[in-house]
Every structure is written in structure tokens, then in C-alpha cells.
Design an enzyme around this catalytic site. Structure first.
Site, PDB file in Angstrom:
ATOM      1  N   SER A  21       0.867  -1.187   0.000  1.00 26.14           N
ATOM      2  CA  SER A  21       0.000   0.000   0.000  1.00 26.14           C
ATOM      3  C   SER A  21       0.897   1.229   0.000  1.00 26.14           C
ATOM      4  CB  SER A  21      -0.842  -0.011   1.278  1.00 26.14           C
ATOM      5  OG  SER A  21      -1.493   1.221   1.474  1.00 26.14           O
ATOM      6  N   TYR A  50      -1.661  -0.694  10.565  1.00 29.33           N
ATOM      7  CA  TYR A  50      -1.863  -1.043   9.148  1.00 29.33           C
ATOM      8  C   TYR A  50      -0.581  -0.761   8.367  1.00 29.33           C
ATOM      9  CZ  TYR A  50      -3.843  -1.073   4.408  1.00 29.33           C
ATOM     10  OH  TYR A  50      -4.093  -1.327   3.079  1.00 29.33           O
TER      11      TYR A  50
HETATM   12  N1  LIG Z   1      -8.529  -0.238  -1.673  1.00 28.25           N
HETATM   13  C1  LIG Z   1      -7.460   0.471  -1.360  1.00 28.25           C
HETATM   14  O1  LIG Z   1      -7.494   1.707  -1.323  1.00 28.25           O
HETATM   15  C2  LIG Z   1      -6.159  -0.225  -1.050  1.00 28.25           C
HETATM   16  C3  LIG Z   1      -4.997   0.550  -1.010  1.00 28.25           C
HETATM   17  C4  LIG Z   1      -3.796  -0.073  -0.708  1.00 28.25           C
HETATM   18  C5  LIG Z   1      -3.763  -1.423  -0.464  1.00 28.25           C
HETATM   19  N2  LIG Z   1      -4.910  -2.150  -0.494  1.00 28.25           N
HETATM   20  C6  LIG Z   1      -4.827  -3.585  -0.209  1.00 28.25           C
HETATM   21  O2  LIG Z   1      -5.493  -4.299  -1.213  1.00 28.25           O
HETATM   22  C7  LIG Z   1      -5.872  -5.573  -0.714  1.00 28.25           C
HETATM   23  C8  LIG Z   1      -7.308  -5.868  -1.134  1.00 28.25           C
HETATM   24  O3  LIG Z   1      -8.190  -4.973  -0.467  1.00 28.25           O
HETATM   25  P1  LIG Z   1      -9.430  -4.282  -1.179  1.00 28.25           P
HETATM   26  O4  LIG Z   1      -9.152  -2.849  -1.257  1.00 28.25           O
HETATM   27  O5  LIG Z   1      -9.796  -5.006  -2.399  1.00 28.25           O
HETATM   28  O6  LIG Z   1     -10.546  -4.450  -0.035  1.00 28.25           O
HETATM   29  P2  LIG Z   1     -11.837  -5.345   0.062  1.00 28.25           P
HETATM   30  O7  LIG Z   1     -12.789  -5.026  -1.035  1.00 28.25           O
HETATM   31  O8  LIG Z   1     -12.312  -5.210   1.458  1.00 28.25           O
HETATM   32  O9  LIG Z   1     -11.293  -6.820  -0.170  1.00 28.25           O
HETATM   33  C9  LIG Z   1     -10.537  -7.484   0.798  1.00 28.25           C
HETATM   34  C10 LIG Z   1     -10.480  -8.953   0.430  1.00 28.25           C
HETATM   35  O10 LIG Z   1      -9.685  -9.624   1.409  1.00 28.25           O
HETATM   36  C11 LIG Z   1     -10.387 -10.779   1.805  1.00 28.25           C
HETATM   37  N3  LIG Z   1     -10.049 -11.200   3.153  1.00 28.25           N
HETATM   38  C12 LIG Z   1     -10.090 -10.497   4.312  1.00 28.25           C
HETATM   39  N4  LIG Z   1      -9.764 -11.280   5.349  1.00 28.25           N
HETATM   40  C13 LIG Z   1      -9.505 -12.512   4.828  1.00 28.25           C
HETATM   41  C14 LIG Z   1      -9.131 -13.763   5.383  1.00 28.25           C
HETATM   42  N5  LIG Z   1      -8.934 -13.919   6.708  1.00 28.25           N
HETATM   43  N6  LIG Z   1      -8.965 -14.818   4.561  1.00 28.25           N
HETATM   44  C15 LIG Z   1      -9.168 -14.681   3.228  1.00 28.25           C
HETATM   45  N7  LIG Z   1      -9.516 -13.531   2.642  1.00 28.25           N
HETATM   46  C16 LIG Z   1      -9.687 -12.462   3.437  1.00 28.25           C
HETATM   47  C17 LIG Z   1     -11.848 -10.434   1.671  1.00 28.25           C
HETATM   48  O11 LIG Z   1     -12.604 -11.616   1.467  1.00 28.25           O
HETATM   49  P3  LIG Z   1     -13.545 -12.331   2.550  1.00 28.25           P
HETATM   50  O12 LIG Z   1     -14.055 -11.282   3.484  1.00 28.25           O
HETATM   51  O13 LIG Z   1     -14.627 -12.954   1.707  1.00 28.25           O
HETATM   52  O14 LIG Z   1     -12.681 -13.354   3.202  1.00 28.25           O
HETATM   53  C18 LIG Z   1     -11.849  -9.605   0.408  1.00 28.25           C
HETATM   54  O15 LIG Z   1     -11.941 -10.424  -0.720  1.00 28.25           O
HETATM   55  C19 LIG Z   1      -5.654  -5.518   0.793  1.00 28.25           C
HETATM   56  O16 LIG Z   1      -4.445  -6.172   1.105  1.00 28.25           O
HETATM   57  C20 LIG Z   1      -5.522  -4.031   1.066  1.00 28.25           C
HETATM   58  O17 LIG Z   1      -4.766  -3.757   2.214  1.00 28.25           O
HETATM   59  C21 LIG Z   1      -6.106  -1.593  -0.800  1.00 28.25           C
END
Ligand SMILES: NC(=O)c1ccc[n+]([C@@H]2O[C@H](COP(=O)([O-])OP(=O)(O)OC[C@H]3O[C@@H](n4cnc5c(N)ncnc54)[C@H](OP(=O)(O)O)[C@@H]3O)[C@@H](O)[C@H]2O)c1
Length: 248
Positions: free
Chosen positions: A143, A156
Site C-alpha cells: 500500500s 496497518y
Molecule cells: N482499496 C485500497 O485503497 C487499497 C490501497 C492499498 C492497499 N490495499 C490492499 O489491497 C488488498 C485488497 O483490499 P481491497 O481494497 O480489495 O478491499 P476489500 O474489497 O475489502 O477486499 C478485501 C479482500 O480480502 C479478503 N479477506 C479479508 N480477510 C480474509 C481472510 N482472513 N482470509 C481470506 N480472505 C480475506 C476479503 O474476502 P472475505 O471477506 O470474503 O474473506 C476480500 O476479498 C488488501 O491487502 C488491502 O490492504 C487496498
């Protein structure tokens, strides 16, 4: 393999929403076989059904990345079904940020378990088959918070700094096996991530920020595709991108 995506077997954790889901759609449309992991089995099953209905190849395996056995089962399912794993995307993560003085210890533990240990388990599951194949690509999701720390995001940010460190160590160690490594650090992207914030004041601040600047999840999928589509001798190790309007 015309585009260096077609025919590849790509395992994606956190494929039930946001970045993982968008990436599954994008890579499937370009001919990859996608193997989807997340806890919400209904979501990944319906996504796999949708992609298969469009002529793609997709498998869904209910996976909690805090359990190494389940992550191994996800990777094993890919290898059993397709005979190999070409790309492992360690994407699952959450962001229940809050000031340290709130002592949200359960949230800290969850971030450490999912964002750090989950990535490590993904590496542990994917490395042996990739070493045997003498090829593969491990993509970890950090991130902007892996590069910058702000008030309220200490834990985080610590987990995302850890992902950067793990990715760099991995990069150096897997050279003998012809394995590529990429760490992608997105800025604010519109997903369900802000929903994981449990501290009301922090949740409000983050929602407002995302509403103002966040960009579509396809931005991340294109970054993943950029790394994968390079010729096999080209190893794109780091990608950092933000919304054009994002300052931090
Ligand atoms: N969106 C942003 O602005 C942003 C920026 C920087 C980095 N990121 C990173 O991108 C990645 C994806 O996040 P996102 O933005 O797409 O958010 P999101 O829409 O909330 O998706 C998060 C995903 O992680 C899964 N997850 C959470 N806990 C889990 C577990 N214990 N086992 C398996 N899967 C799990 C969730 O699936 P289930 O709940 O179905 O398990 C969901 O599919 C994360 O690592 C986040 O830190 C996001």
C-alpha cells in the site's frame, strides 16, 4: 501464450471483492485460469460461475488466509486441476485503522494475521511448486501505507511495510528458481476496504477521503497485468500508484 497472460494459472486471495475480484475479471477476460480464494464462499463461487459462463476457466476454494492449511489447499487445488501455478497474488487484507491509544488489540491482531501472516502463508504454499517448475511469479499487495505512516494508521502501515520487506527478501532468495516477484502499493482505490474500519471517527475520516479521491479497482488489475505481461526475463519488482489527486 500471445499476451503472456493467456493460459496462465493465477491464484488470487481476497478474490471476493475489490482489487482481487477486479483482477480475477481482468485476467480471466485475457485467457488466464483464475483460482479464487476468500472466506465468503458464495461470492467467489458466483464469480467463478460468471467467468466460466463467459467462456473462462475459474475455480473457487473457500479460504481463510490466517490458516496455512487452507491456503495450501487453495494452491493445491490449482496444481491438481491445472498441473501448475504460474502466478500467486497475495491480495487478501483489511484495514481496521485507529489511533494506538484506542487499544484496539483485536484489530491489531487481525491485521497482523491477515496482512502479514496471510502473505507469508501464500508464499509458503506457492513456493514449493514454483521451485519445482523453475518458474512462477509471486505478487504481494502492500500500500502507499507501506511507504508512509500517518496518525491512526500505525499498525496497518506496519503490516504493509512488512509486506515490502518480505517481498524484497523473497526477490533476492528466489533468483535460482527463475521466480519473479512484484509488490504493488496502491493508493486509495474504491473497494470495500473502508468497511473494515471499526473506530467510528477513523471510519468517517477514511470514507470521506475515499469518496473524494478513490479510483476504480481496474487501476490495480491493469498494474497486475503490466507485471505479468512482461517477457519472462523481465522482473517488475515494485509498482506504487495513487489517484492523481491523492497527496499523501
Ligand atoms: N482499496 C485500497 O485503497 C487499497 C490501497 C492499498 C492497499 N490495499 C490492499 O489491497 C488488498 C485488497 O483490499 P481491497 O481494497 O480489495 O478491499 P476489500 O474489497 O475489502 O477486499 C478485501 C479482500 O480480502 C479478503 N479477506 C479479508 N480477510 C480474509 C481472510 N482472513 N482470509 C481470506 N480472505 C480475506 C476479503 O474476502 P472475505 O471477506 O470474503 O474473506 C476480500 O476479498 C488488501 O491487502 C488491502 O490492504 C487496498
Amino acid at each position: 501464450m500471445t499476451n503472456n497472460i493467456e493460459g496462465k494459472v493465477v491464484v488470487i486471495t481476497g478474490a471476493s471483492s475489490g482489487l482481487g475480484e477486479a483482477t480475477a475479471r481482468f485476467l480471466s477476460a485475457q485467457g488466464a485460469t483464475v483460482v479464487l480464494g476468500a472466506r465468503r464462499a458464495d461470492r467467489i463461487q458466483s464469480l467463478a460461475g460468471e467467468l466460466t459462463g463467459k467462456g473462462g476457466k475459474a475455480i473457487a476454494v473457500a479460504t481463510d488466509v490466517t490458516d496455512y492449511g487452507q491456503v495450501k489447499r487453495l494452491v493445491d487445488a490449482a496444481v491438481q486441476a491445472c498441473g501448475r501455478i504460474d502466478v500467486m497474488i497475495n491480495n487478501a487484507g483489511l484495514m481496521p485503522s485507529s489511533p494506538l491509544e484506542r487499544l484496539k488489540i483485536d484489530d491489531w491482531n487481525q491485521m497482523i494475521d491477515v496482512n502479514i501472516k496471510g502473505v507469508l502463508y501464500g508464499i509458503a504454499a506457492a513456493l514449493p511448486p514454483m521451485q519445482q517448475q523453475k518458474s512462477g511469479h509471486i505478487i504481494n499487495v502492500s500500500s502507499v501505507a507501506g511507504h508512509k505512516v500517518g496518525p491512526g494508521s500505525a499498525v496497518y502501515a506496519a503490516t504493509k511495510h512488512a509486506v515490502l520487506a518480505l517481498s524484497e527478501g523473497l526477490r533476492q532468495e528466489v533468483k535460482p528458481y527463475n521466480i519473479r516477484t512484484t509488490v504493488i502499493s496502491p493508493g486509495a482505490v474504491a473497494t470495500e476496504l473502508p468497511d473494515s474500519v471499526t473506530d467510528p471517527a477513523t471510519a468517517e475520516r477514511i470514507r470521506k477521503f475515499y469518496a473524494e479521491v478513490a479510483i476504480p479497482a481496474a487501476s490495480f488489475a491493469r498494474a497486475v497485468a503490466f507485471a505479468i505481461t512482461q517477457p519472462e526475463e523481465v522482473d517488475v519488482n515494485e509498482i506504487l500508484f495513487r489517484p492523481t489527486r491523492q497527496e499523501l
